[in-house]
Enzyme design. Structure first.
Site, PDB file in Angstrom:
ATOM      1  N   CYS A 167       0.790  -1.234   0.000  1.00 15.32           N
ATOM      2  CA  CYS A 167       0.000   0.000   0.000  1.00 15.32           C
ATOM      3  C   CYS A 167       0.821   1.282   0.000  1.00 15.32           C
ATOM      4  CB  CYS A 167      -0.940  -0.008   1.196  1.00 15.32           C
ATOM      5  SG  CYS A 167      -1.826  -1.562   1.370  1.00 15.32           S
ATOM      6  N   HIS A 292      -3.409   7.370   6.398  1.00 17.68           N
ATOM      7  CA  HIS A 292      -3.534   6.071   5.728  1.00 17.68           C
ATOM      8  C   HIS A 292      -4.924   5.514   6.019  1.00 17.68           C
ATOM      9  CE1 HIS A 292      -2.296   2.443   3.783  1.00 17.68           C
ATOM     10  NE2 HIS A 292      -2.422   1.717   4.875  1.00 17.68           N
ATOM     11  N   GLU A 303      -1.923   4.191  13.792  1.00 19.36           N
ATOM     12  CA  GLU A 303      -1.639   5.481  13.146  1.00 19.36           C
ATOM     13  C   GLU A 303      -1.950   6.639  14.080  1.00 19.36           C
ATOM     14  OE1 GLU A 303      -2.179   7.772   8.863  1.00 19.36           O
ATOM     15  OE2 GLU A 303      -3.480   6.062   9.332  1.00 19.36           O
ATOM     16  N   LYS A 322     -10.562   7.081   2.371  1.00 18.87           N
ATOM     17  CA  LYS A 322     -10.769   5.731   1.833  1.00 18.87           C
ATOM     18  C   LYS A 322     -12.237   5.298   1.850  1.00 18.87           C
ATOM     19  CE  LYS A 322      -6.123   3.821   2.226  1.00 18.87           C
ATOM     20  NZ  LYS A 322      -5.373   5.048   2.529  1.00 18.87           N
ATOM     21  N   HIS A 327      -9.869   1.306  -0.295  1.00 24.92           N
ATOM     22  CA  HIS A 327      -8.415   1.197  -0.214  1.00 24.92           C
ATOM     23  C   HIS A 327      -7.938   0.679  -1.567  1.00 24.92           C
ATOM     24  CE1 HIS A 327      -4.426   0.787   0.960  1.00 24.92           C
ATOM     25  NE2 HIS A 327      -4.541   0.111   2.097  1.00 24.92           N
ATOM     26  N   PHE A 385       1.965  -3.375   3.988  1.00 18.10           N
ATOM     27  CA  PHE A 385       2.245  -4.608   4.703  1.00 18.10           C
ATOM     28  C   PHE A 385       3.760  -4.786   4.865  1.00 18.10           C
ATOM     29  CE2 PHE A 385      -1.740  -7.428   3.873  1.00 18.10           C
ATOM     30  CZ  PHE A 385      -2.439  -6.663   4.773  1.00 18.10           C
TER      31      PHE A 385
END
Length: 398
Positions: A167, A292, A303, A322, A327, A385
């Site tokens: 991502c 994010h 986060e 998002k 996403h 990831f």
């Protein structure tokens, strides 16, 4: 005191994006500001998972496939649609005449490339006992197929690179462009990201128990997972005056866990602090953070801890978009860079999409409606990831 920037800012001379809420930068910005989601209950004919997804309109038009020939796959259809933007084409043509086709790099991110085409080829092989005669792995599924296809469409002959760091992919392309231009490898760069819906992605996130059956709700008290979307976006970066420029960026690799972020967001903190340092700014200079913000309990909590550490008790306005686009994985960085550039130009901070009940335990100033700003700098976070983290700072030109 922040250090002096070592790398010159790069102007965003042209941009284009296609996304679940429509085609184009203006359509994206309008959807984000008015909280109009492009996510819908899954009605894909080839996937029956109960979830919300973001599907880009017009992708199944058979005329596109005829134009793309043996490059045809869902990923390249997305890229092709984005690259049809006339203003973007004019910007690239001007850069081509200014620098030469061999001096413009193409650096793009993707996580699964055209794996959807390979999935269909395997299904056909299972039924017929042989590969479909038209299937071309090198043109469809190879990770470097996307930059080669994009360069071909834009008539560019410079260095090419595909970035696949989940991502954070199309956030890291900006930082690679910085380094390549500073090193003299290229004079300008097309950066971007493309990711398409496919069985591998949808079933993979379902296996991780991360998919929400509803439209995702980042930073909401009742958030329960992500919504996957697809998108494509590109930007032209050059050392040239522009209304918005990339003023800094930072990266980190925390290697905490393959699919779970560090609970205190240590890698995220490092990326944000590195971005501030490169831009020569302090946390108080940042007027908004595009988070994010995936909508999973663990990601948003991690986060939030990182944001609280970097921005301190006075905080910073935060949103996640998002809930509008879903996403979009390796395309998230470029899509959200376009949103950040629009926020800077319009001096308006968009709300956090689909927020209903703010999770106050996160201690964040999460925007529930659009807010005017006089700040010249915004930050965008992208965390992949395996702890591949990137933070970008976009600033008003001048």
């Amino acid at each position: 005191m922040p250090s002096r920037p070592l790398i010159k800012p790069l102007g965003i001379s042209a941009s284009t994006v296609v996304h679940p809420s429509g085609h184009g930068i203006d359509a994206l910005w309008d959807a984000v500001v008015h909280n109009r989601s492009g996510l819908r209950s899954n009605e894909l004919g080839w996937c029956d998972l109960p979830c919300a997804v973001g599907v880009v309109p017009d992708l199944d038009d058979p005329s596109i496939g005829r134009l793309l020939g043996d490059w045809d796959c869902r990923n390249h259809r997305l890229a092709w649609l984005a690259l049809q933007d006339r203003a973007f084409q004019r910007g690239v043509a001007l850069a081509r005449s200014r620098y030469g086709a061999d001096r413009i790099a193409v650096i793009v991110g993707t996580s699964t490339s055209g794996i959807g085409g390979t999935e269909m080829a395997y299904a056909r092989r299972h039924m017929d006992g042989q590969w479909p005669p038209h299937f071309n792995y090198r043109h469809v599924h190879a990770v470097d197929a996307l930059p080669r296809f994009s360069a071909k469409q834009l008539q560019l002959e410079g260095p090419l690179l595909a970035v696949s760091t989940a991502c954070s992919s199309s956030a890291k392309v900006f930082l690679l462009a910085q380094r390549w231009i500073a090193a003299g490898i290229a004079d300008a760069a097309i950066v971007g990201g493309v990711d398409s819906l496919c069985l591998s992605t949808l079933h993979g996130f379902d296996a991780l128990q991360l998919l929400s059956q509803n439209v995702c709700r980042p930073f909401d008290l009742n958030r329960d997972g992500i919504s996957i979307g697809e998108a494509a976006g590109f930007m032209l970066l050059e050392q040239h005056p522009a209304p918005v420029h990339l003023s800094g960026g930072g990266e980190s690799s925390d290697a905490w866990h393959m699919s779970t972020p560090h609970p205190l967001g240590e890698g995220a903190q490092a990326a944000m602090l590195a971005a501030l340092d490169q831009a020569g700014l302090t946390s108080s200079d940042i007027g908004w953070v595009n988070a994010h913000g995936t909508g999973t309990p663990a990601n948003d909590r991690s986060e939030a801890a990182a944001l609280n550490s970097v921005f301190g008790p006075h905080g910073v306005p935060v949103s996640s978009t998002k809930g509008i686009t879903g996403h979009t994985l390796a395309a998230a960085g470029i899509v959200e860079a376009a949103i950040c550039a629009s926020a800077v130009q319009h001096r308006l901070l968009p709300p956090s999409a689909n927020l209903r009940n703010h999770d106050t335990s996160l201690h964040l100033d999460v925007l529930d409606r659009a807010r005017q700003t006089d700040s010249r700098h915004v930050m965008s976070n992208s965390f992949g990831f395996g702890g591949s983290n990137a933070a970008l700072i976009f600033s008003e030109g001048g």
